[in-house]
Design a protein around this motif. Sequence first.
Motif, mmCIF file in Angstrom:
data_model
loop_
_atom_site.group_PDB
_atom_site.id
_atom_site.type_symbol
_atom_site.label_atom_id
_atom_site.label_comp_id
_atom_site.label_asym_id
_atom_site.label_seq_id
_atom_site.Cartn_x
_atom_site.Cartn_y
_atom_site.Cartn_z
ATOM 1 N N SER A 152 0.964 -1.133 0.030
ATOM 2 C CA SER A 152 -0.057 -0.039 -0.123
ATOM 3 C C SER A 152 0.757 1.289 -0.045
ATOM 4 O O SER A 152 1.894 1.104 0.352
ATOM 5 C CB SER A 152 -0.916 0.032 1.352
ATOM 6 O OG SER A 152 -0.139 0.132 2.307
ATOM 7 N N SER A 172 -2.161 8.922 -1.992
ATOM 8 C CA SER A 172 -3.254 7.691 -2.111
ATOM 9 C C SER A 172 -4.055 7.570 -2.978
ATOM 10 O O SER A 172 -4.431 6.445 -3.584
ATOM 11 C CB SER A 172 -3.716 7.344 -0.707
ATOM 12 O OG SER A 172 -2.899 7.520 0.559
ATOM 13 N N ASP A 175 -2.118 6.276 -5.895
ATOM 14 C CA ASP A 175 -1.581 5.255 -5.716
ATOM 15 C C ASP A 175 -0.111 5.068 -5.970
ATOM 16 O O ASP A 175 0.616 4.334 -6.638
ATOM 17 C CB ASP A 175 -2.443 3.907 -6.485
ATOM 18 C CG ASP A 175 -1.748 2.542 -5.769
ATOM 19 O OD1 ASP A 175 -1.422 2.453 -4.648
ATOM 20 O OD2 ASP A 175 -1.789 1.787 -6.675
#
Length: 189
Positions: A152, A172, A175
Amino acid sequence: MKQSSSAGFTRRALLGAFAASAITVAPTYSSAAGFLRGGGDIRRLRMYSGRTGERIDMVYWIEGNYIKDALEEITHFMRDWRNDQRLTIDSRTVDIMAAAHNLMDVSEPYMLLSGYRSPETNAMLRRRSSGVAKNSLHMKGQAADLRLASRSVSQMARAAQACHGGGVGRYSRSDFVHMDCGPVRTWGG
């Protein structure tokens, strides 16, 4: 370009042998700080580019010495793919990327989204997005935007932050993680 040694090996063949054996002989590091202080014999970088289709799996540092040819290949790989311009990639950024990758204990190569950016490319990206810095470290060869399918953004950012070697940006929504060798700082979510 081949350079022959007296033993009949080319430099490229020797580097390939080191790269092939690095998986089994490279020590496991308990922290990136030890890694960056020279806590190992081999440093390796693995990446691919979805933009160019190129891949790199490169041992670039052995027993306290950078391998000039390897760093030149990393610089070529991390060029501005939009206009093929390049600038020498700062070895400190390469060290941070390699150390963070090692800390995550992953064999998957990074996907390189952005390495060096020419001033023209950076200006174009700034027109399209408010998240692009006017004086981006990408234009100095000191930054990379990276992604891993198996980790992640949070995991990648924590590994990069553990290096205490520069800036770490979390993106985020897009990504990816930004890693640079500038002042130690963090941003994003």
